[in-house]
Every structure is written in structure tokens, then in C-alpha cells.
Design an enzyme around this catalytic site. Sequence first.
Site, short mmCIF file in Angstrom:
data_model
loop_
_atom_site.label_atom_id
_atom_site.label_comp_id
_atom_site.label_asym_id
_atom_site.label_seq_id
_atom_site.Cartn_x
_atom_site.Cartn_y
_atom_site.Cartn_z
N GLU A 194 3.22 -0.36 4.01
CA GLU A 194 2.85 1.00 3.64
C GLU A 194 4.10 1.76 3.22
OE1 GLU A 194 -0.16 2.26 3.72
OE2 GLU A 194 -1.37 1.07 5.12
N HIS A 210 0.84 -1.21 0.00
CA HIS A 210 0.00 0.00 0.00
C HIS A 210 0.87 1.25 0.00
CE1 HIS A 210 -4.19 -1.42 1.04
NE2 HIS A 210 -3.49 -2.55 1.14
ZN LIG Z 1 -4.06 1.50 0.80
#
Ligand SMILES: [Zn+2]
Length: 1120
Positions: A952, A867
Site C-alpha cells: 500500500e 495498491h
Molecule cells: Zn486497492
Amino acid sequence: MISKGGSEALLQALTTTARTEPPDHSTLLPLLRLLARVGQRDRKFGLKVQKAEATDIILGLARRNLGHHLHLIHCLWVLRVCASNVTTGTTLGVNGAMELVFKVITPYSKRHIRTVRAAIEALAALLKSKSNSRRAVKRGFLGGLLRLYQDWHHNDVSNNYIYIRRGLLLCLKHITNIQLGRETFLCSRGMEILFTSVQDCLSCKNLDPITNTVTQILRKCYPKESLPVVTVRSSYFFPLPGNVKAEPPCEGSEGDYESDGEEEAEKDLDDEDVESKEEDYDLETDVNKLRSRPVPDRPEEELGQYEAMCLELSYNFQELESESEEEKSSEDRAESLPSTPSHFFPNATSVKHPNYRWRNQSVTEMGPDPGEKDLKVPLQSWTKKEECRWDAADEKRDAVEAAQDADCCEEEDPARSHTHTLRPLPKEAAWYKKIFYPECEASINPSPGGRLESSDTVTNLLEKHQGAIPFHSPHFYIARAKRVKSIPDYKDLAFPDFWGHQPPPYSKPMVERKYGIQRDKVLDDVRRLIQPGNVIGRTVFDSDEASHSSPGAPGCLTFFSKFESGNLRKAIQVREFEYDLIMNADVNSNQHNQWFYFEVRDMKLAVPYRFNIINCEKFNSQFNYGMQLVMYSVKEALQGRPCWLRAGHDICYYKNHYRCSAASEEGTRGRCYYTLTFSITFPHKDDVCYLAYHYPYTYSTMMSHLDVLEQNRNPKKVYWRQQTLCQTLGGNPCPLLTITAMPDSKKRGDLEQFCHFDNRPYVFLMARVHPGESNASWVMKGTLEFLVSGDPIADLLRKCFIFKIVPMLNPDGVINGNHRCSLSGDDLNRQWLAPNSQLHPTIYHAKGLLYYLRSIGRAPLVFCDYHGHSQKKNVFVYGCSIKETLWQAGCTVDTAVITEDVGYRTLPKILDKVAPAFVMNSCSFLVEKSRESTARVVVWKEMGVLRSYTMESTYCGCSHGVYKGLQLGTQELEEMGSKFCLGLLILHLKSLPCSKKMMAQAAQLLDLEEEITDHRAQRSASNSSLETDDEPPCVEEIDYNTDSCSDGEGDFSELDQEIQECLSWMEGETEDEGVTTGQTCSSKALRGLYISSQPTSNSTALPLHSTALGVYSGFESSLA
Ligand SMILES: [Zn+2]
């Protein structure tokens, strides 16, 4: 003192003393001072005052002492402290406190400054109560306050009474918290008055308290408007299959809602009454929920279909070797790919593998640079062989698969594929001549507004392309783009995606925020309201109305974004070089605006253009913390610098005055919008430039990248299978990759012991479920390139694992320029608990494949979903841990009872050491209720995968390590992807304690002996620094509705100082309003405002009463 009941005792003493007649002021005054000092520190003071029934006493005292300034000041201090509790303040207001206090506030005068100040501050505190504010407006105080402010502003030319002016502003600030206040403020020309007055203050930094408060009031009172679009719903609508509700409710978990509608309900909440809310209310604390494994969401029989996605398990090595080439799923092959002349591929010397640098650092002792060797081999010698095999295989397969292909090959309809064009190039004939053959000029320089047939342009362009961009082929890109199914039916290619991007040779530091930038921009916005005549207000681009999509008026920019991942909806020219931009909402949704990608042309040279994206939705952004957007210049690219570069200056992100009107948009009441503003000075005149939120990475980019990878891998070593996980709602194939090592049948050494497919654990990787997170795709690109590379570590890695990779889980979202959702308008990463096979096919089948792996006892060792994170810096993972969740929630459950493998921490710890952008301290292993339907939590809980992560990556840059202070480029993101692979290898080696030989071999290879062997060192290292990576509060407030303490109102020291100064004056100085020198903005003026630095001649202490009486005689009359 407070904890020992001091406040109560003081209040008790006050009631007693105040009742004695005549009042003993020698007791009363010190008592009031103490109360003021203690009271402001006692969070329950308001309640205590009311309990002691002291409000009337304090009011009564103040009333009686109206003519006695010294006594009055003391009363006002206590009043102020009492009023800072809203409930008490309301009681005081009902009993006439405001009228009393307002009488004391005078127009500009050097007399009785202390009293006036104390009165203004008491009034400001009283106005925190909304019912007090309402009463004040009805009594006409607002107009009075504005006039008072104007008077002080005009007369205080030397800026000696900043506190008085700011105090008046604070009164206005509180009073305008209510709707009636704002309306009255507007009617009283408040906007003009404050806007005009603040212009004198901008140049003086010392006047910031005034400027900032004025800005807050102006922002708050700026009349709310709807966005200048017909509807905030997406321009695109996609009819959903079956009987599914066409418009699923949008859950605005990330949105920001205004409380305007409820404010009149008169709910004045006090801090002290609200139990400080636990930050971790979201944590899952139900141990049973954490431990239990839910029943599967589908019948066991359904899992059989996924066997076909794990063919590597049902063949032995020899069969695989011979058959693998034929097993390619046909629909994933770009049938329309042109035969690929080798010059489209990067040649050996031009290729800079993303891991080039790292390899040089770590494996130089390996003799001939393996990097070099790697680079020479794959790109040319393999392709030839590949093509031959493919051709042979084609015929066999054609008949079988023709039917299968039928429904996904409409794009071979010639009418459709021929309409694809490249966007027109910059028009500048002389310039072209230098770059292209003269004979090409005619075809390249068409009549204005005309589009080019792709074939000519592309042919001409490609002769110049030289294949300088590694792992990118414009030919493949075009072939892939033709087959894409988009809702707007794209016919244009954005130049950067077609031509390719090369990381720039250097990283750009984060930009320093310009002082007062937000204030300046906000005032610029307010100017539109004050001086509407200067606003152009011309719509120059509107995707909803075709007539606006043509080039705009002369002298204005031309916008375009009808290409993959583009999402500009409307552009309005505000001033000559300023444009308001509106991005399209996600398809079938009315929100999630954050991503942007569009083309702009017809710019002038050396002029900064200001752009305002006025419908952003997140409450804060890395754009406030040093991040820039990215820009790609076609002229630069054609001159050999095809780069997305960080660009833009004067960047900031703040809440604006646009609202989603409650009436027109169901379910989105009062949603707030934010403005991202930036200025760009374009590098060339009449260039074609592309601007984006982050380095774009389209679906066609991904598909053509897979084509290049497949062609360039070494088929003897790399087992590569590309299948289709499923078709998306929009009819695009979602690819699934299987990568592992081909067996080496000749020699089977120690390393190969672990190489049977039977033994290799699975690693399951995914990316781009959120379309706006293009950074995730660049990380995935790095992972893929590394996994198929000739790097010896990649070789080892393929022998250790079978990789199942879904590189783009939400192709439709990416294609159609969404930020968050799929075509169904759903956030796909909130559907994992119960994905709908029709609405969320990619999630349904990814989960199905995971179920299947679990059912055959092959649940992945590691699961990771890539992400991007818009609020944080660095790269980090979220994982799942029962114990850490319970600890964090402060749960009383005996955690010793729960045994938990701490293995989930190992991989992030390794990454912390091997990946420069990765920071262990940013990782979190908590299971939140709000995340229960994310891939990470579901895979952890339902598939029992201990190492289930969301990784992330920042959009911005790093706050730690070697990249500290730098904005990340694609190279650093790709490096992260390859280092993730390295981390996996180390993780695996750590889990094989028996194979000393292999460990040694690997350690030597990796030059990482410590990493592998020294567990303890690692543990202590990652615990040593306990910094947090959350951003500090922004220098300038992004929001303006909250009454924060940042304006100094809640500062204890201020009132303390006021009291102290008054005391010293009482003890020795007369109040001759000691601003002796007229220095502008002197620090003294700021600190004390009116304290004489020189003891005056008659400074002998006088008895209190006579001093005060003497000084204040005649005050009563001044009230008239
Ligand atoms: Zn995301």
C-alpha cells in the site's frame, strides 16, 4: 470505591437518609455530592440507581427543594449523572423530570446562575434519551430553548456565561437527534436563529465551544437532499456477457449508511449495556480455515493453456537468444507506431533516471559512474537495432497472426483512428507566437469551440517537445490511445497524458490545516439555505446532456473530462467563483466515488476558485491531514515545466447533507456523501488546467511506457516478453510481462551459477486492480524501469529471478475513470476465491497462471500486489501470518503447535531499511475474514506462497524517515518501486548462505554489508519503535451524527469543578454572582463563569440553612 460496591452503598445511604423525617441535610448534601462524583465515573451507575429504586427518591428530593437553591443544585447534579444513562434518563423523563428541570431554567439573569446551569446540564443529559426528546418537543420545549438561547446570547455581551449558552445548545443538539426535533427546529426558524447568532462568535476563539456546537446542530438539521443528478447510477452502462445479471449487487462495505430510518424504533443503547466490541472481530480465528488449502476452482486440464505464458521454461539459453525477438505477441505491439525518430526519445543528458540519486549514493566506488553509463547507452544505440529486427520479423509473422489479430484490430478502421484529437490549447494568440512558428498559428488557434485535428497540432507541438521526458513518447501515446476501447468512446486526449509529466525538482511539504476551516466551509454551505437569493445554481457542465458540454456562460469556467480516466459528471456554478462538482460512479455501479480527473479552462488570474466535490464516499480522507490534490497547467508545460504539482488550499473533507434517497436507489438506502472542498488559484489567465485526485496514469500511458521500455532495453542482457494475459470485458488487452536475464554464454562465473532459468525463482507482481489507485502504477513504473535498466543491481536481479508482471489488472476501470471496480461493477480484488472467467477475466487468468506455476512446482517466492491507501501515510505491506492473526485475536489455540516460517517478515524488514518511504511499523500480517477473497490471502493460502503481500502506498506523504512531513511525488513513488526490487535481491542473497563469495560480491556492490549479514541488528531495529501510524481524530469532526464526547459533555472534571466551586462558595462566599469584571472571553469566565475572585465583605461562614434561605428567598415567585 466503585469496584468495592461504593455506588451501591451510597445509593443505599441515600434511600435511607431521604426517608427520615425531617431530612438531615448535613448528611444528605455531602452524600449527593459524593454520588455525583462517583456516579459519573461508574459506567454501571444507571443500572445501580434503578436497582436501588432511587430515581423516585432523587426526583422527590428535587421537587421538595424547588425553593431551596442549594439543595436543588445538589439534586440536579445527581439527576444529571443518573440521566447520562439513557435508560435511567428515560425513566426520569416519564416521571416528570424534564418539566421539573425546565421550570428552573430562566431567561437571562445574573441571579441563581449556579442553579440555572445545573438545571440546563441536567436537561441536556435527560434529552439524550430519544423518548425524552420526543416528549420535550411535544411540550414545546424546543421553541422555548431557542428563545432562551437567543435571550442569553443577546444579553451576555461580555461572554461571561458561555457555559449556560453552550448548555442550552447541547439541549438543542440532543433534541435534534430525532426527526421530529429537526423538523420542529426548522419550523421554529432554528437555522436562521443559530446561523445569525453564531456570526458574532466566529472571531473569538474562546467561543469555540459555542461555535462548534452551533455548527454541529446546523449541519445535522440542514434538510437532506438527493444529489442533483437524475440517478446516482453511473452515466455509463456496460452490457455484461452471457446470462449474467446485468446489475450485480453492490456491496457497500466502505460506504457510510445513515441510521435515520431506524432511529424512531426507539433503541436507546447505553454504552454500559453494549459489551465493548472486540476490534478484531474480523480476524480469521478458525485454525483449520487458516491452514487448509482449498481445492482448485477449476479442472487441472485447464492449466495447460498457461504453459504458453512461461515459454522461458521450455527453451534453453541459445534458443532463447535467437528466438526471443520473434516471440513477441503481435497484438501487444503497437502496429500503428510511427517509425520513431530518435529525437522523440530522451537524450542522454536530459534523462534523469529515478534511481539516479540513489545510485550515486551507494555505488560511487564503482569507478565511472554506472548511472551515467547506463543513461547513455540504451536510448539511442539500441533502438536502431531493435527496429531492424522488428521489421524483419514482421513479414514472417504477419500471415500467421493476421487471423489472430483480426478481432482486436477494429481500431485500424480509419474513421475511428482519425477522430482522435488533442484537447484545444489555451487561446491567446500573442502567447502562441512566442512558442510556435507563426505559420502554425492559424491551425492552432481555431474558431472558438472547435476541435483540432490531431495531426497538425501534434506535429507542431512535437517539434517543440524535444523529448525531454524520460520514458515517455507522445507518439507512442497517441498510437496507443487510438486503440483503446472505452465506453464513452473517447476522442480526446488529455494534454498531460499525451505530453508527459516530469517530477518537479522539489517535494512539497504537507499543508498545515487552517484553523476552523471546516466550520467556515460548513457555514458557507448553510448560507446557501439561509440566503438562497445569492446562489447562482447554474449547471455549466453535464456529461449526461450534451448541450451542457460546450463552453459555459461568459465569466464562468469551462469543464471537460471525456478522456481516459476522466470522470467529471456535472458542474454547477454556485457563486461567482464557486462550483459544486459531481463525479461519475463506477460503470455499472452507483457508488465508489473518490477518484477525480477533469479539465478546466477560461479561468481568471489571481482569483481563488472554490470547488466542492459533493459526492465522495469514504468516511475520512488524507485531505484532512495535509494532502493536496494535483494540478497540471498546459501553459506551464509548454513553457518547459510539464509537471503535475500538488495544489489547492483551504482543503477539507466533511460529511455533507446529500443522501442517496432510499426510494429511488435500490439497495443503497440512506448512503451518506462527503464533500471534498478546495480552492485553487490558477497560475495563468485563460490557461487549460487539469485537476486530479492523484497523479494520473492512464492505460495508454502504461502501454506506451511498455513500448518505450521494450525499445530501450538491452536485448543482449534483458529477456523481455510482453504477452496478453487476456482481453478485458471492454476488449482491451491486459499485458503480462516476463523479465529475466538473458544468459551470458561466454563467461560463466560464480554469479552465473544461479542463472539457469531452472533455478531462478519466480516473483509475481501486479498493480492497479483498483483504478483510482494511480500511485500503484507509479510504483510499478519504478519497478519496471529498474528491472530493465543497465544498473548492475538490476543485472544481478534479473539473474536471480524470473519476473512475471501484470502492470495493470483492471485496464477497463482505469480507462473509464472508475475508482474501484471493473466494468462488471465488481471490486476485482474481492473475486480471487472464485473468479468468473467471463466477468473477471484478468483475475481468472492471473490466478490460472499462478495455479500453473504451482502445478509445475514453481509457485512464486514472492507475490506482491501494488495498491494505494487513502487513509494512511507511508508505504507498507499487508502479509499473512497464522500465528500473528491468532495472537492478535487473543485466541486460546496452542500456537506452539503450529509451526510457521517467519520468512514473511524478512522482505518488509529489508524494505524498511532500503526504501525511504517504507515503514515496517505500518505493516500488518493479519488474515481478516473480510479479506479472504483478496489476491494476497488467496495466493498465500491456495498457492502456498509464504511471502504474499499487498503493498500500500500513501496518496499523501510520509510520517517517518527522510520524507517525513513531505507529500510524495511521482519520483518518490517510482523510487519505491525500484527499492522494492533491491529488497528482493537482498532477500534472495540472504537465502543463499552457502555462497559466501557471491554475498561478498553483492555486499560490495550494494554497500550494504550489514543489511545482508546482520540479522539480529535488523530484528531489534525494527522492533524498537512501536509508534502507530493511525491518524489522530480530526481536529474538526467530519461526521456530525455521532454524539461524541468532544464537546466536553462527558468530561468528569467539569462537574467536579462545578461541585468544588459550589463548595467553596458554601464555605465562605455569598452568591452575588461574582462576575465582577466584564472582560470578554476571559479564561476565568470560561473556567468558572461566575465565581468571584474577591472574597466579599460578608464572607463569614453562616449556618448552611440560613445562608441558603437568605439568598434564595423569593425564588418560588420567579418561577411564575
Ligand atoms: Zn486497492
